[in-house]
Design a protein around this motif. Structure first.
Motif, PDB file in Angstrom:
ATOM      1  N   ARG A 222       0.823  -1.215   0.000  1.00  0.00           N
ATOM      2  CA  ARG A 222       0.000   0.000   0.000  1.00  0.00           C
ATOM      3  C   ARG A 222       0.855   1.263   0.000  1.00  0.00           C
ATOM      4  NH1 ARG A 222      -4.610   1.796   4.501  1.00  0.00           N
ATOM      5  NH2 ARG A 222      -5.147   3.775   3.488  1.00  0.00           N
ATOM      6  N   TRP A 223       1.919   1.280   0.824  1.00  0.00           N
ATOM      7  CA  TRP A 223       2.757   2.476   0.892  1.00  0.00           C
ATOM      8  C   TRP A 223       3.444   2.725  -0.450  1.00  0.00           C
ATOM      9  CZ3 TRP A 223       7.836   3.873   0.177  1.00  0.00           C
ATOM     10  CH2 TRP A 223       8.195   5.133   0.652  1.00  0.00           C
ATOM     11  N   VAL A 224       3.930   1.657  -1.077  1.00  0.00           N
ATOM     12  CA  VAL A 224       4.612   1.790  -2.365  1.00  0.00           C
ATOM     13  C   VAL A 224       3.639   2.285  -3.432  1.00  0.00           C
ATOM     14  CG1 VAL A 224       5.773   0.536  -4.222  1.00  0.00           C
ATOM     15  CG2 VAL A 224       6.351   0.047  -1.830  1.00  0.00           C
ATOM     16  N   ILE A 225       2.449   1.717  -3.464  1.00  0.00           N
ATOM     17  CA  ILE A 225       1.435   2.122  -4.448  1.00  0.00           C
ATOM     18  C   ILE A 225       1.068   3.594  -4.248  1.00  0.00           C
ATOM     19  CG2 ILE A 225      -0.961   1.772  -5.181  1.00  0.00           C
ATOM     20  CD1 ILE A 225      -0.541  -1.229  -4.456  1.00  0.00           C
ATOM     21  N   ASN A 226       0.906   3.995  -2.981  1.00  0.00           N
ATOM     22  CA  ASN A 226       0.593   5.395  -2.691  1.00  0.00           C
ATOM     23  C   ASN A 226       1.733   6.325  -3.089  1.00  0.00           C
ATOM     24  OD1 ASN A 226      -1.874   4.697  -1.689  1.00  0.00           O
ATOM     25  ND2 ASN A 226      -1.368   5.007   0.462  1.00  0.00           N
ATOM     26  N   TYR A 227       2.964   5.891  -2.808  1.00  0.00           N
ATOM     27  CA  TYR A 227       4.132   6.706  -3.167  1.00  0.00           C
ATOM     28  C   TYR A 227       4.159   6.954  -4.673  1.00  0.00           C
ATOM     29  CZ  TYR A 227       8.913   8.308  -3.777  1.00  0.00           C
ATOM     30  OH  TYR A 227      10.007   9.058  -4.122  1.00  0.00           O
ATOM     31  N   ILE A 228       3.984   5.904  -5.437  1.00  0.00           N
ATOM     32  CA  ILE A 228       4.020   6.017  -6.894  1.00  0.00           C
ATOM     33  C   ILE A 228       2.913   6.933  -7.396  1.00  0.00           C
ATOM     34  CG2 ILE A 228       3.660   4.724  -9.041  1.00  0.00           C
ATOM     35  CD1 ILE A 228       5.119   2.369  -7.697  1.00  0.00           C
ATOM     36  N   SER A 229       1.720   6.741  -6.860  1.00  0.00           N
ATOM     37  CA  SER A 229       0.573   7.534  -7.286  1.00  0.00           C
ATOM     38  C   SER A 229       0.752   9.012  -6.954  1.00  0.00           C
ATOM     39  CB  SER A 229      -0.699   7.003  -6.618  1.00  0.00           C
ATOM     40  OG  SER A 229      -1.834   7.689  -7.072  1.00  0.00           O
ATOM     41  N   ILE A 230       1.218   9.309  -5.731  1.00  0.00           N
ATOM     42  CA  ILE A 230       1.412  10.703  -5.311  1.00  0.00           C
ATOM     43  C   ILE A 230       2.558  11.345  -6.089  1.00  0.00           C
ATOM     44  CG2 ILE A 230       2.108  12.169  -3.359  1.00  0.00           C
ATOM     45  CD1 ILE A 230       0.531  10.218  -1.542  1.00  0.00           C
ATOM     46  N   PHE A 231       3.619  10.587  -6.342  1.00  0.00           N
ATOM     47  CA  PHE A 231       4.731  11.113  -7.153  1.00  0.00           C
ATOM     48  C   PHE A 231       4.234  11.474  -8.550  1.00  0.00           C
ATOM     49  CE2 PHE A 231       8.223  11.067 -10.061  1.00  0.00           C
ATOM     50  CZ  PHE A 231       9.295  11.603  -9.355  1.00  0.00           C
ATOM     51  N   GLU A 232       3.466  10.588  -9.158  1.00  0.00           N
ATOM     52  CA  GLU A 232       2.981  10.822 -10.521  1.00  0.00           C
ATOM     53  C   GLU A 232       1.999  11.983 -10.581  1.00  0.00           C
ATOM     54  OE1 GLU A 232       3.508   6.325 -12.399  1.00  0.00           O
ATOM     55  OE2 GLU A 232       1.514   6.995 -11.744  1.00  0.00           O
ATOM     56  N   ALA A 233       1.224  12.161  -9.512  1.00  0.00           N
ATOM     57  CA  ALA A 233       0.287  13.296  -9.479  1.00  0.00           C
ATOM     58  C   ALA A 233       1.051  14.609  -9.365  1.00  0.00           C
ATOM     59  CB  ALA A 233      -0.682  13.139  -8.310  1.00  0.00           C
ATOM     60  N   ASN A 234       2.039  14.659  -8.467  1.00  0.00           N
ATOM     61  CA  ASN A 234       2.835  15.876  -8.290  1.00  0.00           C
ATOM     62  C   ASN A 234       3.659  16.206  -9.525  1.00  0.00           C
ATOM     63  OD1 ASN A 234       2.943  17.244  -5.439  1.00  0.00           O
ATOM     64  ND2 ASN A 234       2.649  15.072  -5.034  1.00  0.00           N
ATOM     65  N   SER A 235       4.114  15.183 -10.216  1.00  0.00           N
ATOM     66  CA  SER A 235       4.950  15.381 -11.402  1.00  0.00           C
ATOM     67  C   SER A 235       4.126  15.478 -12.682  1.00  0.00           C
ATOM     68  CB  SER A 235       5.955  14.235 -11.524  1.00  0.00           C
ATOM     69  OG  SER A 235       6.726  14.108 -10.342  1.00  0.00           O
ATOM     70  N   MET A 236       2.809  15.440 -12.539  1.00  0.00           N
ATOM     71  CA  MET A 236       1.885  15.526 -13.675  1.00  0.00           C
ATOM     72  C   MET A 236       2.114  14.397 -14.682  1.00  0.00           C
ATOM     73  SD  MET A 236      -0.240  17.813 -13.003  1.00  0.00           S
ATOM     74  CE  MET A 236      -0.349  18.853 -11.534  1.00  0.00           C
TER      75      MET A 236
END
Length: 351
Positions: A222-236
């Motif tokens: 869950r933490w890894v999936i969230n990290y990836i998702s939040i990184f991709e959102a911030n980086s557009m």
């Protein structure tokens, strides 16, 4: 007699400015410090390496240093009341220093985030009076339950309905998942919608190479999936027309609510308290589509006005979404208008 108030609250759609202005209109002298989440804070229960973070805070005291710098900007530390919303920068050092100068200091805490999200159990004992927006937390920790506040909307701010459905909120992977499931369904039914997810924070170790490593490893965590998702959102990197870094003003957010027929409410899955969004919408006679099933137990619940959305299978009543109906406001919400809300919190503490 006016009181000197030290206000320590987060920045949120410029709400902090509204509260400062209103407290000053009450005749008080108000000083403001941003209650911000310090980098590597271990209070968030979803944080990784919490023991390392705790050791970092023990070793370098970043919370205490932040407070010391902010208090140094205030010439006179004589205060009658400390009013804090949430506990990001609250620490024993702050209370001890203030009480050294003010033996009769009265301290108030309001929590608009849940204990399910933050570990604040040890810090609430620092306050004389405590309120929470979360009914579950109020029962578990024996503190007073008080839902979030809203702002009165004048007739000049009320607009014609433009959108059938709207949502404005911080980005989170679970909100993205629900909206991704919902958009195809409402698009084919010709429902006009306005959704905005704002990537408002970056996770620790926000690093492109670390992100690429986690993507490559494909770890089902869950933490890894969230990290990836939040990184991709911030980086557009996530290509969604409703993911934008634009920070709407309070007035723009209010306008969007007013010109929407139904307000979508997507609280975090482990949160039982009600957001400002849902309180403001109900106080303005709006219809609500929410993933919070606990609302059916409230005295103000109206099945014609409030529908529950299944986050796993978000099907909606198209006719209900499009039907333009205004609802009478339940008297329950009178005490939640900001002025009344502040009077309730400060009752007996402001001369």
């Amino acid at each position: 007699m006016a009181s000197r108030i030290l206000l320590i609250i987060p920045k949120f759609y410029e709400i902090e400015k509204k509260i400062v202005i209103l407290l000053r209109e009450f005749g008080n002298e108000v000083y403001y410090i941003e209650n911000k989440e310090i980098a590597f804070d271990y209070s968030n229960k979803t944080s990784k390496f919490r023991y390392i973070r705790r050791f970092y805070f023990f070793l370098f005291s970043p919370r205490e240093r932040y407070i010391k710098i902010e208090l140094a900007k205030i010439e006179n530390l004589r205060f009658d009341i400390l009013f804090s919303i949430n506990c990001f920068t609250v620490c024993p050092n702050l209370l001890n220093r203030l009480k050294y100068f003010n033996p009769g200091l009265r301290s108030i805490l309001y929590l608009w985030d849940s204990f399910s999200k933050y570990s604040w159990e040890n810090r609430i004992r620092l306050f004389d009076k405590i309120f929470t927006f979360d009914i579950y937390d109020s029962l578990k920790y024996n503190i007073e339950y008080l839902p979030n506040f809203y702002f009165n909307v004048t007739d000049s701010q009320k607009n014609e309905i433009v959108n059938d459905l709207s949502f404005i909120g911080k980005f989170s992977p679970e909100r993205l998942l629900i909206i991704d499931r919902l958009v195809p369904h409402i698009s084919e039914k010709n429902i006009k919608y306005f959704f905005l997810l704002r990537p408002s924070f970056k996770m620790s170790f926000h690093n492109y190479y670390f992100y690429r490593l986690l993507k490559y490893l494909k770890i089902n965590n869950r933490w890894v999936i969230n990290y990836i998702s939040i990184f991709e959102a911030n980086s557009m990197i996530l290509k969604r027309n409703f993911i934008k870094s634009d920070n709407l003003s309070f007035e723009e957010a209010q306008k969007t609510m007013q010109n929407s027929n139904v307000i979508l409410d997507l609280p975090y899955s482990d949160q039982t308290g009600y957001t400002h969004r849902i309180i403001a919408a109900l106080a303005n006679g709006k219809k609500i589509l929410t993933t919070n099933p606990g609302i059916v137990n409230e005295s103000f619940f109206n099945q014609d006005q409030i529908h529950i959305l299944n986050p796993d299978k978000p099907e909606i009543d198209i006719k209900w979404i499009k039907e333009k109906v205004g609802f009478c406001v339940n008297p329950y919400f009178n005490k939640l208008e900001l002025k009344s809300w502040l009077n309730h919190i400060l009752n007996g503490m402001v001369a």
